[in-house]
Design a protein around this motif. Structure first.
Motif, PDB file in Angstrom:
ATOM      1  N   PHE A  53      -0.312  48.304  10.305  1.00  0.00           N
ATOM      2  CA  PHE A  53       0.004  48.544   7.940  1.00  0.00           C
ATOM      3  C   PHE A  53      -1.977  48.787   8.324  1.00  0.00           C
ATOM      4  CE2 PHE A  53       3.294  45.598   9.311  1.00  0.00           C
ATOM      5  CZ  PHE A  53       4.581  45.909   8.258  1.00  0.00           C
ATOM      6  N   ASP A  54      -1.729  49.483   6.565  1.00  0.00           N
ATOM      7  CA  ASP A  54      -3.194  50.148   6.216  1.00  0.00           C
ATOM      8  C   ASP A  54      -3.827  49.153   6.155  1.00  0.00           C
ATOM      9  OD1 ASP A  54      -2.669  52.326   7.220  1.00  0.00           O
ATOM     10  OD2 ASP A  54      -1.321  53.046   4.985  1.00  0.00           O
ATOM     11  N   LYS A  55      -3.174  47.327   5.387  1.00  0.00           N
ATOM     12  CA  LYS A  55      -4.102  46.455   5.474  1.00  0.00           C
ATOM     13  C   LYS A  55      -5.679  45.821   6.585  1.00  0.00           C
ATOM     14  CE  LYS A  55      -3.868  41.659   3.043  1.00  0.00           C
ATOM     15  NZ  LYS A  55      -2.186  40.687   2.882  1.00  0.00           N
ATOM     16  N   PRO A  56      -6.553  46.614   5.936  1.00  0.00           N
ATOM     17  CA  PRO A  56      -7.479  45.006   6.987  1.00  0.00           C
ATOM     18  C   PRO A  56      -7.316  43.720   6.888  1.00  0.00           C
ATOM     19  CG  PRO A  56      -8.249  46.513   5.140  1.00  0.00           C
ATOM     20  CD  PRO A  56      -6.913  46.046   3.948  1.00  0.00           C
ATOM     21  N   CYS A  57      -7.744  43.468   8.433  1.00  0.00           N
ATOM     22  CA  CYS A  57      -7.550  42.245   8.556  1.00  0.00           C
ATOM     23  C   CYS A  57      -8.209  41.379   8.120  1.00  0.00           C
ATOM     24  CB  CYS A  57      -8.296  41.623  10.060  1.00  0.00           C
ATOM     25  SG  CYS A  57      -7.114  43.032  11.544  1.00  0.00           S
ATOM     26  N   GLU A  58      -9.481  41.227   7.163  1.00  0.00           N
ATOM     27  CA  GLU A  58      -9.714  40.259   5.951  1.00  0.00           C
ATOM     28  C   GLU A  58      -9.648  40.288   5.220  1.00  0.00           C
ATOM     29  OE1 GLU A  58     -12.399  43.766   6.464  1.00  0.00           O
ATOM     30  OE2 GLU A  58     -11.307  43.058   8.301  1.00  0.00           O
ATOM     31  N   ASP A  59      -8.587  41.162   4.539  1.00  0.00           N
ATOM     32  CA  ASP A  59      -7.889  40.906   3.417  1.00  0.00           C
ATOM     33  C   ASP A  59      -7.104  39.554   3.286  1.00  0.00           C
ATOM     34  OD1 ASP A  59      -9.068  43.026   2.842  1.00  0.00           O
ATOM     35  OD2 ASP A  59      -7.107  44.239   2.358  1.00  0.00           O
ATOM     36  N   LEU A  60      -7.508  39.208   1.892  1.00  0.00           N
ATOM     37  CA  LEU A  60      -6.624  37.712   1.690  1.00  0.00           C
ATOM     38  C   LEU A  60      -5.313  37.731   1.702  1.00  0.00           C
ATOM     39  CD1 LEU A  60      -8.868  37.028  -1.349  1.00  0.00           C
ATOM     40  CD2 LEU A  60      -8.966  35.929   0.995  1.00  0.00           C
ATOM     41  N   LEU A  61      -4.350  36.901   2.299  1.00  0.00           N
ATOM     42  CA  LEU A  61      -2.876  36.974   1.935  1.00  0.00           C
ATOM     43  C   LEU A  61      -2.342  36.900  -0.081  1.00  0.00           C
ATOM     44  CD1 LEU A  61      -1.938  34.527   5.493  1.00  0.00           C
ATOM     45  CD2 LEU A  61      -2.374  37.120   4.866  1.00  0.00           C
ATOM     46  N   GLU A  62      -1.033  36.825   0.431  1.00  0.00           N
ATOM     47  CA  GLU A  62      -0.265  36.559  -1.218  1.00  0.00           C
ATOM     48  C   GLU A  62       0.012  35.596  -0.734  1.00  0.00           C
ATOM     49  OE1 GLU A  62       1.284  40.780  -1.921  1.00  0.00           O
ATOM     50  OE2 GLU A  62      -0.687  41.104  -1.724  1.00  0.00           O
ATOM     51  N   LEU A  63       0.440  34.863  -1.788  1.00  0.00           N
ATOM     52  CA  LEU A  63       1.507  33.635  -2.542  1.00  0.00           C
ATOM     53  C   LEU A  63       2.052  33.918  -3.307  1.00  0.00           C
ATOM     54  CD1 LEU A  63       1.689  31.141  -1.415  1.00  0.00           C
ATOM     55  CD2 LEU A  63       0.542  30.161  -3.276  1.00  0.00           C
TER      56      LEU A  63
END
Length: 282
Positions: free
Chosen positions: A234-244
């Protein structure tokens, strides 16, 4: 699963020293302070010779493991904020987060915390000794900055200390009542029924929540070729927040945390709205 009896004193002291910066960060985030903590030298715990700081009010952070607990006593002289005795919703969330994070940073990885709580008491020593004397316990002083303020980590104590705070009807019960029905007596007509909470009928409804890691679109051919061992990037960086997600709508965002052997999410933002960069039309 390991317990206190199978873990040496040196093991817990070592993990506390190793995580002292993380322990201080949790404390500072909870109380909006900028404290540094220094782990002292362990000593034998005795309620008869307990530090004088414990003979007064404060907070107990309890981490229960089986029928025993590790307890961190925070005297009100730290100083603690005025709201600690009657926390509102956001303050209670802070105290719960403090207990959760300390349960991970005060205990070695092989000891799984089964319950963590933060509760206010009029007398810390009374709350710690109420369940009964500890057969053999250790206390670890933690100095705050370079002044005379100290926290105290004590283990193992009888696990009933975790529940003893809820038996005190004063502060915590008053706080709960204030949150559930914040009605001033002076605004009510004598003999009139209490105001009705318009959300009372739906507060007990269970709603599914989903934590979304990331998303992308792939071709059907790639989907059909998925097999055990395939890695989907995926393109999302590992440090990005997760979505609830609630009902497929983003409700909050947070970071992944480990709670014992389980996964959780620490909320960082509620009601998050993605920002869109303005476009300049030429």
């Amino acid at each position: 699963m390991a317990d206190f009896s199978s873990t040496t004193v040196e093991g817990i002291v070592s993990i506390c020293r190793e995580n002292s910066a993380a322990i201080a960060e949790s404390l500072n985030q909870c109380f909006d302070t900028k404290q540094t903590l220094t782990i002292g030298e362990p000593a034998d715990w005795s309620s008869d010779a307990a530090p004088s700081e414990l003979a007064g009010p404060g907070l107990l952070v309890c981490c229960r493991v089986g029928d025993q607990s590790l307890v961190c006593a925070i005297p009100a002289s730290l100083p603690l904020p005025e709201w600690y005795t009657e926390p509102g919703d956001s303050q209670r969330a802070r105290l719960e987060t403090l207990a959760m994070e300390w349960s991970m940073n005060l205990l070695p990885p092989d000891i799984e915390c089964e319950e963590f709580t933060t509760t206010a008491h009029d007398n810390l020593l009374t709350a710690m000794t109420q369940p009964g004397p500890a057969d053999s316990a250790t206390m670890l002083p933690v100095s705050v900055d370079e002044d005379q303020s100290r926290l105290w980590i004590v283990w193992p104590l009888p696990a009933a200390v975790t529940a003893s705070a809820s038996a005190e009807p004063s502060r915590e019960k008053v706080a709960e009542t204030a949150v559930e029905a914040p009605v001033a007596a002076s605004t009510n007509t004598p003999g009139a029924p209490p105001p009705v909470d318009p959300l009372a009928r739906i507060r007990g409804i269970n709603v599914p929540v989903i934590v979304k890691l990331a998303e992308r679109r792939i071709e059907i051919d790639e989907l059909l070729h998925l097999c055990p061992g395939t890695i989907v990037s995926f393109d999302k960086p590992c440090e990005d927040l997760l979505e609830l997600m609630v009902s497929n709508q983003m409700y909050a965002r947070g970071e992944a945390v480990k709670i014992g052997e389980k996964f959780g999410i620490k909320i960082s933002e509620v009601g998050y709205v993605p920002r869109r960069e303005p476009r300049i039309l030429s």
